[in-house]
Motif scaffolding. Structure first.
Motif, PDB file in Angstrom:
ATOM      1  N   LEU A  99       0.889  -1.200   0.189  1.00 25.44           N
ATOM      2  CA  LEU A  99       0.011  -0.040  -0.056  1.00 25.44           C
ATOM      3  C   LEU A  99       0.916   1.340  -0.113  1.00 25.44           C
ATOM      4  O   LEU A  99       0.371   2.239  -0.583  1.00 25.44           O
ATOM      5  N   MET A 112      -6.716   5.594   2.325  1.00 24.14           N
ATOM      6  CA  MET A 112      -6.131   4.404   2.384  1.00 24.14           C
ATOM      7  C   MET A 112      -6.959   3.297   3.192  1.00 24.14           C
ATOM      8  O   MET A 112      -6.436   2.149   2.966  1.00 24.14           O
ATOM      9  N   TYR A 115      -8.748   0.972   1.125  1.00 24.83           N
ATOM     10  CA  TYR A 115      -7.777  -0.116   0.392  1.00 24.83           C
ATOM     11  C   TYR A 115      -7.648  -1.444   1.231  1.00 24.83           C
ATOM     12  O   TYR A 115      -7.297  -2.642   0.843  1.00 24.83           O
TER      13      TYR A 115
END
Length: 707
Positions: A99, A112, A115
């Protein structure tokens, strides 16, 4: 004035010890769970719902069959002290590391979180928390993130960085405040890499990260660092001989005075804070709280707000202080003074929102205080349900501990206002709130049930509890009350059930029962008057004693209970529902039951009177008329059963069949049937426009039809 330091933060009470024998029988996920529960069992280590634990475990990939590294980390919204294995999120470590290539900087870090589901291992449905990147970024197998009062006290000092180095002698790193998220994870990793050999890292204003190679070594490292902080603070306070919170300004009220004041004030406060949705109160009079509310530094310290984000997410950034001059008032002046205090608090909170809001901030939330401090009495916390109110109080006790220790050694520093707002109105937090299930219909409501330990009373209490209400069981039988209360608390949670011994024929006992309800929950919204007896005798054999006993319990008792409920509902100003469990005998006389029938008829007329006077206040009053509820009913276990069998010239064992066959529907009536009718009248969404009514639950009795 208090010129010596109080016992510091339970320093001398040991933390729970690691049990090698128990741990040896567990696999790696099991040891992580054991460590988590052990840490969460002590509020000095972390508060309810706060903190995170993790372990990086090698497991077989269900897709490839290969061994892969998996991060097990406490999932979103969990509590380390009570969670089970299904409370952990599981994520592929290689995907979490990848990531980093998608990260676009601090301004975009919230994306984020989106994800994280793509990193899920083994289709685990537990949502990953915002702290996941903090755990995945550190290179250690086992990681703890805790919120211990002692460490947060150091983290909330003006000179936190210097003092952290002094306390831990360079073995623990320090980082300035930064909101939890992906950026903080990257900075944690950088801090750790720049200082090899660290045992942990203190986050300014926030908490402690610590680690280990095994579950046991991680636990022992975490606890040792907390103990070291506690010991250092205790030694510093002893050496400085500081006045706790600037010394004592007020003396605690005598218990009787305090309870009487709370019983008068809390229903008014609860009603004024409702803002369209019912709320419940929780009282805390612990030594820590009393030391704070009675102190010279109460106003300035409370005004600084809390430091740890976990604290103010539960408590709002600041409490409301109610001066003694206000809570000593009564009647209309008390209500007016509390209205003014709450209006000022709401205006201040709205101004805080306007100062700090951003273009995409969620709308202003409930502006009422969560924490209310009463000098000489204690702390009241108010929330949508009892558990939330209690937990908010526990968090503020953590905040009090932090303020006491930080201010004794250095200078306590609250979180900057904008940072506090950005946490409170964080879009990710808002999304979490929006995912919460719709509350049950009676959440925030309090029901007081007389005769609560009997068969019908228990069934009614269970029905109310199932719909989210809190219940006060009132009964004259203390042994039965204790047993039933314990069973209901086990089934529905200790926050939801209280028992109080109450003799409905005693005015003082009835008043005391409602005072107890006010102190425990803030008041009463639903009254179920259900205490009862039954008796039978031919008219010429009906003694004055028998007549008076029926009138005393079934007429006078119902009046006393209804009157006190009416007073409390009126003080709250939010309406209410009164349900009187009368009888078919209140509509139609039964042979050889004159005293009983007359008293039951009085209950029905009494309910109508309360419906008449209560209507302008939104207080509804209705009657449920049972007939022949034999199973589980106390009144059928004594002489009444024998007397009714004799009056109807049948064997006592044939009573249930006799009453069933006598009904039009040929059905027996059970306590659960009475509970269902009672719930109908209690629930606003079902019967908001019903008052002065009678609902027969008798399987059909032509003579008892209402006319």
């Amino acid at each position: 004035m208090n010129t010596t330091a109080a016992t510091p933060m339970s320093t001398f009470k040991p933390f729970p010890r690691w049990d090698d024998a128990r741990a040896a029988a567990l696999d790696e996920p099991g040891q992580l769970l054991y460590r988590s529960n052990l840490l969460g069992s002590d509020l000095r280590i972390t508060n309810y719902g706060g903190g995170n634990t993790s372990a990086k475990i090698w497991q077989r990939d269900p897709l490839t069959g290969e061994q892969v590294e998996v991060l097990w980390v406490k999932g979103s919204g969990g509590d380390v002290g009570s969670m089970k294995l299904d409370g952990f999120s599981t994520l592929y470590m290689d995907k979490l590391r990848a990531l980093k290539g998608l990260y676009r900087g601090l301004e975009n870090e919230d994306e984020m979180v989106g994800y994280l589901p793509h990193c899920t291992f083994n289709l685990n449905g537990r949502a990953a928390s915002i702290d996941t990147p903090l755990h995945s970024s550190l290179p250690y197998t086992h990681v703890d993130h805790m919120h211990p009062d002692a460490v947060i006290a150091i983290a909330a000092m003006a000179n936190s960085q210097v003092i952290t180095r002094q306390v831990f002698e360079g073995t623990v790193g320090w980082m300035p405040w930064l909101r939890p998220g992906y950026e903080l994870g990257q900075q944690l990793a950088a801090c750790n890499a720049a200082h090899p050999g660290l045992r942990g890292i203190v986050l300014g204003g926030h908490g402690l990260f610590s680690w280990g190679d095994t579950a046991k070594s991680c636990y022992e490292n975490t606890v040792d660092l907390i103990e070291r902080a506690q010991t250092w603070l205790a030694q510093e306070r002893a050496a400085r001989k500081v006045q706790v919170f600037g010394g004592t300004r007020f003396e605690t009220l005598a218990a009787d005075d305090s309870q009487a004041t709370l019983a008068r004030v809390l229903p008014v406060l609860r009603g004024l804070s409702a803002e369209g949705a019912p709320k419940l109160l929780h009282l805390n009079t612990s030594p820590e709280v009393l030391e704070f509310v009675n102190s010279a530094d109460l106003e300035p310290l409370a005004g600084l707000g809390t430091s740890c984000p976990d604290h103010f997410l539960r408590t709002k950034i600041r409490p409301l202080i109610v001066p003694e001059a206000v809570y000593r008032l009564t009647g209309a002046p008390l209500k007016a003074a509390l209205q003014d205090l709450l209006a000022a608090y709401r205006a201040e909170y709205a101004a805080y929102y306007e100062r700090c809001k951003r273009a995409n901030s969620p709308a202003l939330r409930d502006p009422n205080p969560v924490v209310i401090l009463l000098p000489r009495i204690g702390m009241v916390t108010i929330a949508k349900d009892k558990a939330t109110a209690r937990i908010a109080g526990e968090f503020y006790v953590n905040a009090i501990n932090v303020m006491r220790e930080a201010n004794a050694v250095d200078k306590y520093v609250g979180l900057p206002e904008q940072e506090a707002f950005d946490i409170e109105y964080w879009l990710l937090e808002e999304a979490k709130l929006q995912r919460m299930p719709r509350p049950k219909p009676l959440v925030g409501k309090v029901a007081l049930v007389t005769g609560g330990a009997g068969g019908i009373g228990q069934a009614i209490a269970k029905r109310m509890l199932a719909e989210g209400a809190c219940v006060v069981l009132a009964d004259i039988d203390q042994e039965a009350l204790d047993s039933v209360g314990a069973d209901l608390a086990k089934a529905h949670g200790r926050d939801h059930v209280r028992g109080v011994r109450c003799d409905v024929t005693s005015e003082a006992s009835v008043i005391a029962a409602f005072d107890r309800a006010a102190v425990e929950f803030g008041g009463v919204d639903i009254l179920v008057s259900n205490a009862g007896i039954a008796s039978a005798a031919p008219i010429d054999e009906t003694t004055l004693e028998l007549w008076n006993r029926n009138q005393s319990i079934l007429a006078t008792g119902y009046f006393l209970v209804a009157r006190e409920a009416f007073k409390q509902m009126k003080a709250q100003g939010t309406g209410g529902s009164m349900i009187m469990i009368a009888s078919k005998n209140g509509m139609v006389a039964s042979n050889q039951a004159t005293a009983y029938c007359a008293a039951k008829a009085a209950e029905i007329q009494l309910s109508r009177s309360f419906a008449l006077e209560g209507a302008p206040l939104g207080i509804r009053s209705n009657v449920v008329n049972p007939d022949a509820v034999i199973r589980g009913s106390k009144i059928w276990t004594g002489k009444w059963s024998e007397e009714r069998a004799a009056a109807n010239k049948i064997d006592e064992g044939d009573l249930e069949a006799f009453y069933r066959d006598r009904s039009m529907l040929k059905r027996s009536v059970f306590p659960e049937d009475i509970a269902e009718a009672t719930y109908f009248f209690a629930a606003e969404h079902l019967s908001a426009k019903s008052t002065g009514n009678i609902l027969n639950v008798d399987a059909g009795n032509l003579a008892a039809f209402t006319r």
